[in-house]
Every structure is written in C-alpha cells, then in structure tokens.
Design an enzyme around this catalytic site. Structure first.
Site, PDB file in Angstrom:
ATOM      1  N   CYS A  89       1.244  -0.999  -0.261  1.00  0.00           N
ATOM      2  CA  CYS A  89       0.126   0.776  -0.487  1.00  0.00           C
ATOM      3  C   CYS A  89       0.895   1.013  -0.086  1.00  0.00           C
ATOM      4  O   CYS A  89       0.253   2.575  -0.192  1.00  0.00           O
ATOM      5  CB  CYS A  89      -0.328   0.305   1.623  1.00  0.00           C
ATOM      6  SG  CYS A  89      -2.002  -1.541   1.496  1.00  0.00           S
ATOM      7  N   CYS A 409       0.142   3.037   6.409  1.00  0.00           N
ATOM      8  CA  CYS A 409       0.155   1.385   6.471  1.00  0.00           C
ATOM      9  C   CYS A 409       0.429   0.134   5.755  1.00  0.00           C
ATOM     10  O   CYS A 409      -0.022   1.133   4.414  1.00  0.00           O
ATOM     11  CB  CYS A 409      -0.727   0.464   7.846  1.00  0.00           C
ATOM     12  SG  CYS A 409      -2.068   0.942   6.715  1.00  0.00           S
TER      13      CYS A 409
END
Length: 425
Positions: A89, A409
């Site tokens: 991500c 994150c």
C-alpha cells in the site's frame, strides 16, 4: 499516467502549475476554509538540495471496472531509464522517496514517480501441484516422460489459487486483522461507521467544491470519458448499521461500508530539484522534506504504521504535532484509523510498545483528512501514496498552512510518514 501529468503541466500557466483502556472518540465536521498563514521556520538544510513537488495528477479512482489503465503509454523516450518498486500500500510512497534519493545524490534533476493498480484483472495462479507439473513438462526430454506427466494430472490440479488481500507472513486477510485490531483497542462498530460516514461526506463536499483538482479525465476504450471518483457514496447511519460483518462472522465490526473498497486507479507526480524546476519555469507546489519507514509485528500490529512513523518523522524534522497544519492518513479501514488514533492518545501504549515516556498525541480532526480518504475516494494500492502527497500540497495551498504530514500502513507491518512543506506563494 505520466503522459497525463506532462499534459497537465503543458496546459497550465507556468505561474500556477497545478488492549488497554481507550476512550471513545468523536468526530468533528471539518470546514473547507482557508486559514490565516502562519509564520514558521523553514525546514531547508544548509548544503542539502531542496527537492520539490511540481505537480501531481491521477485518474479517477473507480470501483472495479475492468479498465485497461495499463494501455496508457507513458510516452517517454526509450533513452529514459525506469524501474519498478513494490511495497504494497505504500508502493508509490517508496517510488517518491526513491526519486528524492536520486535527486539528492545528483543522479537526476527530475523524476516522474507514480503507481497503478488494476484490481479488476489481477493474476490468478494455477495450483502449486499444477505449476510443478507444468515446470516438469517443460524439462521432460522424451515423449514418454511428457505423456506420463500429463497422465498424472487430476481434477484437483485444475483448481486455481484465488487472490486475496492477505498478509503473507500470517495468511490472515487484512480485514480480519483490522477487525482484531479494532477489538483490541475497543473500537466500536458505531465509531467505525461514524468515521466512514465522515469520510464519504467530506469527500462528497470536496468533490462538489472542486477541491479534487488532481483528477484528470480520460477516455476508457469502448466506454465514455471518466472524470470523477465513483466510490463516494454518503449514506445514513441507519443504512450502515444494516450491513453484516464482512470478515469475522457474526460478531465482527468491520463491514464493507467501513472498509476501503477494491479500486482501479493510477497516479503520478513530478519531483524535481528546486533549481531545475525554477530554471524550466515551473512553480512548485511543495517541498518534500523528511520521511521515515517503520516496521513492527505483522500479526498484532499490522496496521499501526502511522502510530510508529508519525513521532519519528516529527522528531527527525524538529517539529511537534502542533506544528502540522494538514494531516493525510491512509484509511485502509475505519477501525484501523480509529485504532491508530487511540494508540497515539495512549500513554500506556507509548510506554509499553514504543519505548516512549508519553503518548504521541492524535491529530486534531479539524486538520485530518478533510477532503475524504481511502474509505470514500478508493484505494488502488500502488497509487494511494501519490494521492496523499498531492492532496497535502493542495490543502496547504488552499488553507494557508505551512506543514503537512502523510502517514500510511502497509503489508508486513510496515509504515511510512513524510513531512511536506508548502512552497511560498
């Protein structure tokens, strides 16, 4: 995507290139208004190149559409070197910081960094047994050996390995992990639904108000022109409450509505040394300043990257939480955001897990993701980082702030944070 960025630059005037006790948290509706500019020190360092964000663009982020985004050619010369990085991500975050490193080292003057995610056509693998058989077939030297291998194939060999958004080290899906994390921090279903509704409401307001100016329309082959994100859907709390748990059933709290959705999309930014940008007549939008990467336990703290990365990047920059005017955190799940905010507000968590004497402190909500976030805009994994950074630059310009902070994150228990400074207007 890169060609769209360059087109945006050419078509714009050069002067304006575009588990302890954690309390319940309440959400304040943020106003999209400009604040008075603050006078603060600059983060420029003697003898260190100033590296700037010249501009950033993205396609509309779309719920799975089977769009051929990869058909958009970059249009670069074959003399231009390029490479791919991957960090789940935060892949485009890694692409941008790699660009910063190349420019700081004097290897480049200008770098286009970006990411693309095509979730509607992900690769689906053969089963391990079938892959092993096919590789053996490739090595077989006689007809008899090949026939023997073909004869060994059974129906079970043909069952594919379906993709999943799961953590490699634990085989747990991200949603399941988010549900456990929310439970550990005492995040209720109501709190998650409230935050999800906030995200969609603010995104809708920003979209209608023309704030999402980084979105570039494009023609989908065989379809109409796409010009805006299509996952922004404000609902009512009553509607959200009707949804069933998506991962831990029947008692989980993470649902389809308070999770980011699978998304197709691409983004890119042009990063240059300040000297080169000005020499070419461009007006930068922001300085890219200090950044950090962190990693922690991928089982129980998989999604807590922002909690660990935020204080480190602030300390590296010599700033405090109060110095930051704009916060943009990646919203993987409402429960993940809430858990991070509660961890940041906890002295116990700071002392027990972070080796800190006192809590980090949570960002004030009037500064936090005020144009929506991944829950509402969408989350094409590799493209989200560039969206976050470009949004910070635009918000700083609009709101008159000086410093912004991006945090996210990622799989593997990893996390990233970066401080961005507004370019003088």
């Amino acid at each position: 995507m890169a060609s769209m960025l360059l087109t945006s630059l050419r078509s714009s005037p050069l002067t304006s290139v575009q588990a302890a006790q954690f309390g319940r948290m309440s959400w304040v509706s943020a106003e999209l208004t400009k604040t008075s500019p603050k006078s603060k020190k600059t983060l420029a360092k003697p003898g260190v190149k100033n590296i700037v964000l010249v501009d950033g663009v993205r396609t509309p982020f779309l719920q799975l559409q089977n769009l051929k985004l990869y058909a958009l050619g970059a249009g670069f010369s074959d003399k231009t070197p390029a490479h791919t990085v991957t960090m789940a991500c935060i892949s485009s975050n890694q692409a941008m910081t790699t660009a910063v490193g190349l420019i700081a080292a004097g290897q480049c003057d200008a770098v286009v960094a970006g990411g693309v995610e095509f979730m509607s056509d992900v690769p689906i693998r053969h089963s391990r047994k079938m892959r092993k058989t096919m590789l053996s077939l490739n090595k077989a030297k006689t007809l008899g050996a090949r026939l023997s291998l073909l004869g060994s194939i059974r129906l079970a060999h043909l069952s594919p390995e379906l993709p999943a958004v799961a953590e490699f080290s634990t085989a747990e899906t991200m949603g399941h992990s988010a549900d456990r994390l929310a439970a550990a921090f005492g995040v209720s279903r109501l709190e998650q639904d409230e935050f999800a509704l906030r995200s969609h409401t603010l995104a809708k307001k920003a979209q209608d108000g023309g704030m999402l100016s980084d979105v570039i329309s494009f023609k989908v082959p065989g379809r109409d022109i796409v010009s805006k994100d299509n996952g922004i859907r404000p609902a009512t709390m009553e509607q959200l409450a009707k949804l069933k748990p998506a991962f831990i059933k029947p008692h989980g709290t993470v649902t389809a509505a308070n999770s980011s959705f699978l998304t197709d999309g691409a983004s890119a930014v042009l990063i240059m040394s300040e000297e080169k940008a000005l020499a070419m007549g461009y007006k930068p939008k922001a300085y890219l300043r200090d950044f950090v990467y962190v990693s922690q336990d991928p089982k129980d703290q998989l999604l807590l990257g922002p909690t660990y990365a935020t204080p480190k990047v602030l300390e590296k920059s010599g700033l405090t939480l109060n110095d930051i005017d704009v916060f943009e955190f990646h919203e993987a799940f409402a429960g993940q955001i809430m858990a991070n905010l509660k961890a940041m507000e906890s002295d116990w968590f700071a002392q027990t897990y972070m080796g800190r004497k006192t809590k980090v402190g949570a960002p004030p909500m009037e500064k936090f993701n005020t144009w929506g976030g991944s829950l509402s805009l969408g989350h094409p994994f590799a493209a989200t980082g560039c969206r976050l950074v470009t949004t910070v630059a635009h918000r700083l310009q609009k709101e008159g702030g000086q410093y912004g902070l991006v945090a996210a994150c990622a799989a593997g228990g990893q996390g990233h944070a970066m401080v961005i400074e507004a370019y003088p207007q």
